[in-house]
Scaffold this motif. Structure first.
Motif, PDB file in Angstrom:
ATOM      1  N   CYS A   1      20.087 -25.659 -31.917  1.00 48.63           N
ATOM      2  CA  CYS A   1      20.444 -24.182 -32.489  1.00 48.63           C
ATOM      3  C   CYS A   1      21.803 -23.724 -31.390  1.00 48.63           C
ATOM      4  O   CYS A   1      22.593 -23.079 -32.075  1.00 48.63           O
ATOM      5  CB  CYS A   1      19.299 -23.240 -32.472  1.00 48.63           C
ATOM      6  N   ARG A   2      21.585 -23.952 -30.109  1.00 43.15           N
ATOM      7  CA  ARG A   2      22.590 -23.691 -29.265  1.00 43.15           C
ATOM      8  C   ARG A   2      23.945 -24.268 -29.584  1.00 43.15           C
ATOM      9  O   ARG A   2      24.913 -23.739 -29.689  1.00 43.15           O
ATOM     10  CB  ARG A   2      22.361 -24.050 -27.973  1.00 43.15           C
TER      11      ARG A   2
ATOM     12  N   VAL B   1      25.522 -22.240 -32.742  1.00 41.87           N
ATOM     13  CA  VAL B   1      26.283 -21.283 -32.089  1.00 41.87           C
ATOM     14  C   VAL B   1      27.557 -21.419 -31.621  1.00 41.87           C
ATOM     15  O   VAL B   1      28.640 -20.854 -31.932  1.00 41.87           O
ATOM     16  CB  VAL B   1      25.309 -20.330 -31.182  1.00 41.87           C
TER      17      VAL B   1
ATOM     18  N   ALA C   1      29.873 -22.436 -34.840  1.00 45.56           N
ATOM     19  CA  ALA C   1      29.620 -21.561 -36.065  1.00 45.56           C
ATOM     20  C   ALA C   1      31.255 -21.128 -36.400  1.00 45.56           C
ATOM     21  O   ALA C   1      31.384 -21.099 -37.399  1.00 45.56           O
ATOM     22  CB  ALA C   1      28.873 -20.581 -35.849  1.00 45.56           C
TER      23      ALA C   1
ATOM     24  N   HIS D   1      17.008 -19.607 -39.250  1.00 44.31           N
ATOM     25  CA  HIS D   1      17.465 -19.058 -38.266  1.00 44.31           C
ATOM     26  C   HIS D   1      19.123 -19.021 -38.170  1.00 44.31           C
ATOM     27  O   HIS D   1      19.895 -17.978 -38.045  1.00 44.31           O
ATOM     28  CB  HIS D   1      16.748 -18.894 -37.028  1.00 44.31           C
ATOM     29  N   CYS D   2      19.363 -20.246 -38.061  1.00 41.15           N
ATOM     30  CA  CYS D   2      20.806 -20.579 -37.781  1.00 41.15           C
ATOM     31  C   CYS D   2      21.641 -20.258 -39.094  1.00 41.15           C
ATOM     32  O   CYS D   2      22.799 -19.849 -39.111  1.00 41.15           O
ATOM     33  CB  CYS D   2      21.239 -22.047 -37.458  1.00 41.15           C
ATOM     34  N   ARG D   3      21.147 -20.372 -40.311  1.00 41.30           N
ATOM     35  CA  ARG D   3      21.706 -20.032 -41.490  1.00 41.30           C
ATOM     36  C   ARG D   3      21.856 -18.700 -41.531  1.00 41.30           C
ATOM     37  O   ARG D   3      23.050 -18.109 -41.854  1.00 41.30           O
ATOM     38  CB  ARG D   3      20.913 -20.211 -42.803  1.00 41.30           C
ATOM     39  N   ARG D   4      21.019 -17.886 -41.024  1.00 39.61           N
ATOM     40  CA  ARG D   4      21.277 -16.413 -40.998  1.00 39.61           C
ATOM     41  C   ARG D   4      22.365 -16.001 -39.957  1.00 39.61           C
ATOM     42  O   ARG D   4      23.108 -15.022 -40.195  1.00 39.61           O
ATOM     43  CB  ARG D   4      19.926 -15.685 -40.289  1.00 39.61           C
ATOM     44  N   TYR D   5      22.205 -16.756 -38.937  1.00 38.86           N
ATOM     45  CA  TYR D   5      23.377 -16.439 -37.872  1.00 38.86           C
ATOM     46  C   TYR D   5      24.553 -16.648 -38.439  1.00 38.86           C
ATOM     47  O   TYR D   5      25.622 -15.708 -38.366  1.00 38.86           O
ATOM     48  CB  TYR D   5      23.207 -17.111 -36.526  1.00 38.86           C
ATOM     49  N   VAL D   6      25.127 -17.875 -38.970  1.00 39.57           N
ATOM     50  CA  VAL D   6      26.116 -18.143 -39.669  1.00 39.57           C
ATOM     51  C   VAL D   6      26.220 -17.139 -40.706  1.00 39.57           C
ATOM     52  O   VAL D   6      27.509 -16.825 -40.950  1.00 39.57           O
ATOM     53  CB  VAL D   6      26.258 -19.849 -40.148  1.00 39.57           C
TER      54      VAL D   6
ATOM     55  N   GLN E   1      25.496 -14.075 -41.008  1.00 39.43           N
ATOM     56  CA  GLN E   1      25.975 -12.926 -40.416  1.00 39.43           C
ATOM     57  C   GLN E   1      27.244 -12.701 -39.643  1.00 39.43           C
ATOM     58  O   GLN E   1      28.205 -11.989 -39.917  1.00 39.43           O
ATOM     59  CB  GLN E   1      24.843 -12.177 -39.473  1.00 39.43           C
ATOM     60  N   LEU E   2      27.491 -14.031 -39.218  1.00 36.23           N
ATOM     61  CA  LEU E   2      29.015 -14.229 -38.477  1.00 36.23           C
ATOM     62  C   LEU E   2      29.960 -14.089 -39.684  1.00 36.23           C
ATOM     63  O   LEU E   2      30.902 -13.470 -39.532  1.00 36.23           O
ATOM     64  CB  LEU E   2      28.981 -15.527 -37.642  1.00 36.23           C
TER      65      LEU E   2
END
Length: 77
Positions: A4-5, A8, A11, A36-41, A43-44
């Protein structure tokens, strides 16, 4: 598999289409498995779309203020 790091870290390059084909594939595979990473990307991506609409063109005074701050920072560094 990427951690996951690493997602980030990559992304912004993913969204800017600046990843090599192999790295892009590795990121996409991770995103398929990690909500979680899908959500992060996502949101970015939303943030990057919104930023240009958040502030109009900078005034001359705003530009001068930033230039002064950068020069002061450079002088202190």
């Amino acid at each position: 598999m990427l951690k996951c790091r690493e997602i980030v870290e990559h992304a912004d390059a993913l969204l800017a289409a600046e990843l090599s084909p192999g790295r892009r594939m590795a990121v996409r595979v991770h995103l398929l498995m990690c909500r979680h990473c899908r959500r992060y990307v996502r949101q970015l991506q939303d943030l990057l779309r919104a930023v240009p609409q958040m502030h109009g063109r900078a005034s001359d005074a705003e530009v001068a203020k930033v230039v002064r701050a950068v020069r002061e920072h450079d002088k202190d560094a």
